[in-house]
Every structure is written in C-alpha cells, then in structure tokens.
Scaffold this motif. Structure first.
Motif, short mmCIF file in Angstrom:
data_model
loop_
_atom_site.label_atom_id
_atom_site.label_comp_id
_atom_site.label_asym_id
_atom_site.label_seq_id
_atom_site.Cartn_x
_atom_site.Cartn_y
_atom_site.Cartn_z
N PRO A 1 -7.54 -44.49 -77.40
CA PRO A 1 -7.38 -44.13 -75.99
C PRO A 1 -6.00 -44.51 -75.45
N ARG B 1 -3.14 -44.59 -77.09
CA ARG B 1 -2.13 -43.64 -77.56
C ARG B 1 -2.27 -42.31 -76.82
N ILE B 2 -3.50 -41.85 -76.72
CA ILE B 2 -3.69 -40.52 -76.15
C ILE B 2 -3.33 -40.50 -74.67
N LYS B 3 -3.56 -41.60 -73.99
CA LYS B 3 -3.24 -41.62 -72.57
C LYS B 3 -1.78 -41.98 -72.29
#
Ligand code: SF4
Ligand code: SF4
Lengths: 502, 231
Positions: B116, B118-120
C-alpha cells in the motif's frame, strides 16, 4: 458560570434490532469517498465482542482518553511535550489491520468473462492497492450476531475482566447491539490531542469538528479518542470524524442515522451545561463518581435564574424552549435511565444509552404468576450480566445499572398491569420503592420510550444564521466541497496522486 | 560567469520558487498541506526509519546553523580552536548524517516494498526521498570521508560567509570559486531541493506545532462568530 448548549443523543438499546441501517445511511452520506472506505462514523457492534476497530476499549494499547496523575487530568497518551517528541512516529495508533483492508469485488468479471465451463466469480479486490485479496479475514461486523462465537467473544476487553466465565452455549449465552457514533464529549480528548488545534468544539451546539484546512495529519486524535471515533484518511491525509450531521441539525433535522433508524431507538435534544465545571467534574478521584460528577455539569432549563444567564450567554429563546422539551434532558438527567458510555475515560461523553432489559424477562418463565416484587431478584439474574453492562456503561458500578434496570422493570410491570391487568397493588410494592419512581413518571417514560412520535424524539432548534454574511451564496453549497470528488470522477488532490488502479 | 550563475542566480531563483510556491499552496491549496503519513498502512519499519531520519535531520539542521550561520570569529572569541571545532563537526555532523542516510534508506526500501505504501506514493514522494538521500549522502560523505581522508576543509571561510551574504543581497560569489567540487555539489543540490519543497510532502517542515504546549487543551469555536474573532 459559562453556559453553553449541547445537542446530545440518547439511544434506547432495547429497541435496537441490529439492522445497520444507520451505518449504511451514514456511510452513503459522509464516507463514500476514496480514503474513507474503512470509516464508520456510525457503527453497530454486537456485544460481547471486540467491536470496531478491534478491541477499541483496550486503553492500555491505544492509550485513549484521560487519566488522573497525582490528582491532575492528563492525556493517557502523554501531554504536549511527549506528543512533540513522538511526532515523527505515533506508537499507539491503530493500524489498518485493526480495522480492515477495505475491499470491493471484481464485478466486471461477472459481466465480461468469456464463456467458460465454470461460472465466473467476483473476487475481492483491495480498494487500496487494487490487488486481489485472496481471503478477507476481518472487517467491520465480521463478528456480527456473535459470529465466531467462543473464539471471538473473549477478545472483548469487558469480558476479559469479568469474574464470571461467560457461557457460550447457545441456550445460555447473551447478546446485545451497541450502535456507536462520536460522543461529542464535553471534555473531548481528541481536541486536546491535536497539536495544531484543528479539532474544536462548537460553542453553540457542542458538536466536535475537524478544521480540514488546519489539520496537518499528525494523527494523535485517532488514538487520543478512547472511543476510536476519529479516522485518518489515507488519501487526503486528514482526520475525519462524525460531525453529528451538522448541516442537518442546523436546519432542525435529526442526524441521518437517527432519521433512518428502523428501531426508532434514537432521541436528540438540547441540554445546557456549565463549561467551567467540566474540568473539575472530569477530575474526580474515583471513576465511579464520574457519572454523578458529569450530571452535576448540566443546568436545569426550568430555573428562571439559569434562563436569565443563558440569554446573557447568547442562547436564544428557541434554544431554551427546546432545552425544556429535550428528550435527552428527560432521560439522562431527570429520570436517570440513560447512562454515558465508559465514563471512566473522563471525556464526559454526550451520547447516552438506556441499557437493554428484554433478556431478563426472557429468563422468567411463569410471568403470569409472578407478583410485582418478584421482579426485583429477576433484575439480578438477567441474561446480560449486570456486571457486563456496568463495565460498559458505569465504570463497573453495578448499582447504577441495577437502578436503571429496576426502573425499567417497574415501568414494564406497571404498564402490563394497566393493559393486561392481573398484577397486585403496584403503588405499595417494594419494586416501586426500590426503583424510586411514581406512576406519573412511569407513564411519561413509557410514552417517550414506546410511542413518541418524530417531533417528540427529535427536538432540535435550528442554528442561527442571521449573522452570516453571504447566505445567498452559500445556498446549496456542500460542506464537503473540495474534499469530496465529484461523483464518478477519479479524483486528484492537488499535487497528490490518488488511486488510479480502480 | 558560471560562478555568477551558480552562486547568485541559481540560489535566488530556487529560493524565490520556494517562497512563492509555499505562499501559493498555503493560500489556495491548504487542504493538501499535511504530513502525509503512512503510519496507518505499516508501522514496524516506520518506527525505526522515521525517527532516525527526522531526529537526524534536526541535528543536521542545528549543525548547519552552527557552521553556516554563526561566523568563525564567534568560535574564536570563545576560544574554541579550529581543530576542536572540526572534531566536533566531524563527530556530531557525521553521526547526524549517518542517522539521516540510514533513516532514508529504511524509508526508501519501505516505500518500494510495502504494497500500500508503494502504490499510494506518487512521483513527488519518491523524488523527495531520493533528493534528500542525494543531499544527505554528499553531506555525510564530505563530513566523514572527505574531511578525514582528503583535507579538513575550512568551509567557515568560504561557504559560510557566501551563504550569509545571500541574505543581505550582496552575494560574495567569488568566495565560492575555490571550493572543492563535492561541497559545490552539496550546496547546489540542496538549493534545488529547496525549490521542490512547495510541490512535495516536504511542506510539512513548516507545520511543526511549536505552539501546542502553550495552548489550552480544549478549543472552542463559535459557529457564527469565529471568523470575526479572527480564529
Ligand atoms: S468521542 Fe468524539 S468528541 Fe469524544 S474524544 Fe472521541 S472523537 Fe472526540
Ligand atoms: S438503524 Fe437503529 S435499530 Fe437499526 S442498527 Fe441502527 S440503531 Fe439499531
């Protein structure tokens, strides 16, 4: 004396059917945006159980609320200096796994799957990472209606400290629903926890709000609230919480959870309190005295002297009238049948609960032959242990809960005698004496608890608007403007990228 | 000519971008002004990385004030010998530098490996961490390795006076011509980083809630009068 008005709520737990309508309408109104998926401003938990977030009552872990240190009221998680030293990392904050990783389902697959031998399924997809979740393992209300049974129930911190072992056999166990919103406390620890002062309590109606322009996302409010009712938006990096539907209450309408409550368990009304007394009341030594101390902060709206002073403090006639009609004043202060949730947190919560009664009566098999006084021992043998209720509603003081239950039982017996007949002389009974009530009071109570209509359950004066400058401009504006993306739009917030995986 | 660009024009341009950018964001984009924490997603690594980095950078900041802002004469007047000063700077600065670099590396790995987080994280988030790592890396290298292996460079006679001269608008750029390359690189990259502050998460530097201990714990605001009260 600093008189302020507070819009408060009572929930009559006997009538809650655990339908979650309140949670759903609240979510549709306030938290259907990215970053807010896991936020339940209103949630309904099955008790006994760990609640939402998991074990929120575990104050040793989350360090919410206040405690007394050498007779002084201190934030349990530490005062300003401790907070500033911890500002780079909050050790006590609940993590996503204490709530759950919000997910949706890959519905697209149901529609667009190519022809296959087996039926296509909609797999769960994380609303945060956009990846498939193989097996969701927890969520809000995962433990609804005691699901998980003897594995999950012991996680309840109230159960942990009970002397008696809770019976989990189907015939003997108990269950109740506990709907929760922000308590809009008189002594809010969330406000005191905020380093930037972004949280505040409104003078006019006591609603506790977050100023999103000022919030810097330090997150101390999240665990600073012992009820865990402030949430951190991972998308906007701001705190969000129940706002008592202020755009509605300002217009004289009940909150959306109350408006849609199927069981009609909710009551909203105004109470007057003395803000100067709050700190002292919250600092009494014995946690079991907190309930009485809190009651001592409220002012009698019928007292001409108080009315005079309230007017000087800028409280209008409409508000004073509403305070007299207030169902909250009647139930919590006058009849004393509504209790504050966990008074031992010392935040002076303003959502009050009438404890549930029905399960005791299920215990009684031969009610027709029971005389009035026979109900007294029944109260002590109720199916929901008084000890458990006291742990939630009275800082473990079983006597407080017992008194309320006696009063409610007396009401039940009296009303039963009136409509069905067959009970012995009520006025002379021990029950009436022990419950410290009168038939007149009982009839009033029975009306408000049982058959009161919309305008008796919700007595909400409108907010004052005459001093606003550009009302015409504000007409139709949304209080979430700039915060909520337009419907159906994949949002971007300033310079920050927001999910494009979904 | 090059000297004028790097030691006069470039610092002023970057500082101007920083100040105007901050004002703009404060005035029009306050809703995005926050310390964008990922404490919610992951806590084990953050617990080590974040305090290490932040406390390191606070110490490093104090060190820069001691070296750049406070003139050399001050130390001499106190009777602190140059050698003593440099020993202090190497040890103290070196430690702070290592804390910052270690903290940043932990945070960077966390940002790259925890789903989460990294993705955010957006481009600006990675940029900030990498830029900080570059600036802190060169600074730590200078302090620990260059100063002890190559030459104990007396920046208080060149970079310090030049830096102060910027703020009285009479930049003494000629002082910078003889400065070793690695020091120049550190200074230029730091100014470039300053320019990026308004557009990244770094704005939260300016939000340190210094007034918190002094304010009353409970905050009341009036719904209808708070603007008039100037709150
Ligand atoms: S219940 Fe509401 S007002 Fe009370 S501390 Fe929590 S968030 Fe604040
Ligand atoms: S809508 Fe009312 S009855 Fe239904 S769960 Fe909520 S509080 Fe209970």
């Amino acid at each position: 004396m600093r008189i302020k008005a507070q819009v408060a709520m009572v929930m009559h737990l006997d009538k809650c059917i655990g339908c979650h309508t309140c949670s759903v309408t609240c979510k549709n109104t306030w938290t259907n945006r990215p970053g807010t998926e896991y936020m339940w401003f209103n949630n309904v938990e099955t008790r006994p159980g760990p609640g939402y977030p998991k074990r929120w009552e575990d104050t040793d872990r989350y360090k919410g609320g206040w405690e007394l240190q050498n007779g002084k009221l201190k934030l349990r998680a530490g005062g300003p200096i401790t907070k500033l030293a911890n500002i780079f990392y909050n050790p006590n904050m609940a993590e996503m796994e204490d709530f759950y990783e919000p997910w949706t389902y890959d519905y697209d697959n149901l529609i667009h799957s190519p022809k296959k031998e087996n039926l296509p399924v909609a797999r769960p997809v994380s609303e945060i990472t956009g990846k498939y979740i193989d097996k969701p393992e927890w969520g809000s209300n995962w433990d609804d209606d005691l699901a998980g049974g003897s594995e999950i129930v012991p996680l309840d911190p109230n159960v942990e400290k009970m002397q008696e072992h809770i019976k989990m056999e189907y015939e003997k166990t108990f269950m109740m629903y506990l709907p929760r919103i922000c308590e809009h406390c008189l002594n809010p620890s969330c406000v005191a926890s905020c380093p930037t002062g972004a949280l505040y309590k409104r003078d006019e109606d006591g609603i506790v709000l977050v100023d999103h322009d000022a919030c810097r996302g330090w997150r101390f409010c999240q665990n600073g609230c012992p009820y865990h009712k402030v949430y951190y938006n991972w998308n906007t990096h701001k705190a969000e919480k129940c706002n008592f539907c202020y755009p509605r209450t300002e217009a004289g309408l009940p909150t959306i959870c109350s408006e849609t409550c199927v069981g009609r368990i909710r009551y909203i009304g105004v109470v007057l309190y003395d803000a100067d007394k709050v700190k002292e009341a919250a600092s009494v030594e014995d946690p079991q005295d907190l309930y009485e101390a809190q009651l001592s902060c409220f002012l009698d709206p019928f007292d001409p002297d108080i009315q005079e002073k309230a007017k000087e403090a800028g409280i209008t006639d409409a508000w004073l009238e509403a305070a007299k009609e207030s169902p909250v004043y009647k139930m919590a202060m006058k009849w004393k049948i509504a209790l504050p949730l966990h008074p031992e947190y010392r935040t002076m919560p303003m959502v009050w609960y009438v404890p549930p009664l029905s399960p005791i009566m299920n215990h009684i098999t031969n009610e027709d032959e029971l005389d009035t006084d026979g109900y007294i021992p029944a109260v002590d043998q109720m199916r929901i242990p008084v000890e458990y209720l006291a742990s939630i509603l009275a800082a473990d003081d079983t006597e407080v809960v017992r008194k309320v239950l006696l009063k409610l039982s007396a009401m039940r017996v009296y009303m039963r005698g009136k409509t069905v007949g067959g009970v012995d002389e009520f006025k002379q009974s021990e029950l009436v004496k022990e419950a410290n009530t009168t038939p007149e009071e009982i009839e009033e109570m029975a009306r408000l608890l049982g058959i009161a209509k919309y305008d008796e359950r919700y007595v909400i004066p409108t907010g004052r608007r005459e001093m606003d400058d550009d009302l015409h401009y504000k007409q139709g504006t949304c209080s979430l403007e700039d915060l909520a993306p337009a419907e159906g739009v994949n949002p971007t917030f300033g310079m920050m990228k927001v999910r494009d995986n979904l | 000519m090059a000297d004028i660009f790097w030691w006069v024009i470039f610092p002023y341009i970057t500082l101007t971008i920083m100040i105007l950018g901050l004002l703009y964001r404060y005035a029009f984009r306050q809703l995005t002004w926050a310390a964008p924490s990922t404490n919610f997603f992951e806590k084990k690594w953050l617990r080590i990385g974040s305090p290490l980095f932040h406390y390191g950078i606070v110490f490093a900041f104090i060190g820069h004030v001691m070296g750049m802002v406070i003139p050399m004469e001050f130390y001499q007047a106190l009777g602190i010998s140059d050698h003593l000063y440099h020993m202090g700077a190497i040890w103290g600065g070196g430690l702070a530098g290592l804390m910052v670099v270690a903290g940043l590396i932990i945070l960077l790995i966390r940002k790259m490996t925890i789903d989460p987080v990294r993705i955010k994280a957006g481009f600006a988030d990675f940029f900030s961490v990498l830029a900080l790592l570059f600036v802190a890396g060169t600074g730590t290298y200078m302090t620990i390795i260059f100063n002890t292996m190559v030459i104990e460079y007396e920046y208080r006679e060149t970079i310090g006076p030049w830096f102060r001269s910027l703020f009285v608008f009479m930049p003494k750029y000629e002082l910078m011509s003889g400065v070793p390359f690695i020091f120049k690189l550190h200074v230029v990259s730091a100014f470039a980083l300053f320019a990026s502050i308004p557009f990244t998460r770094l704005v939260h530097i300016f939000s340190f809630p210094i007034k918190y201990p002094a304010r009353p714990p409970q905050q009341y605001r009036s719904r209808s009068n708070y603007r008039k009260q100037g709150l």
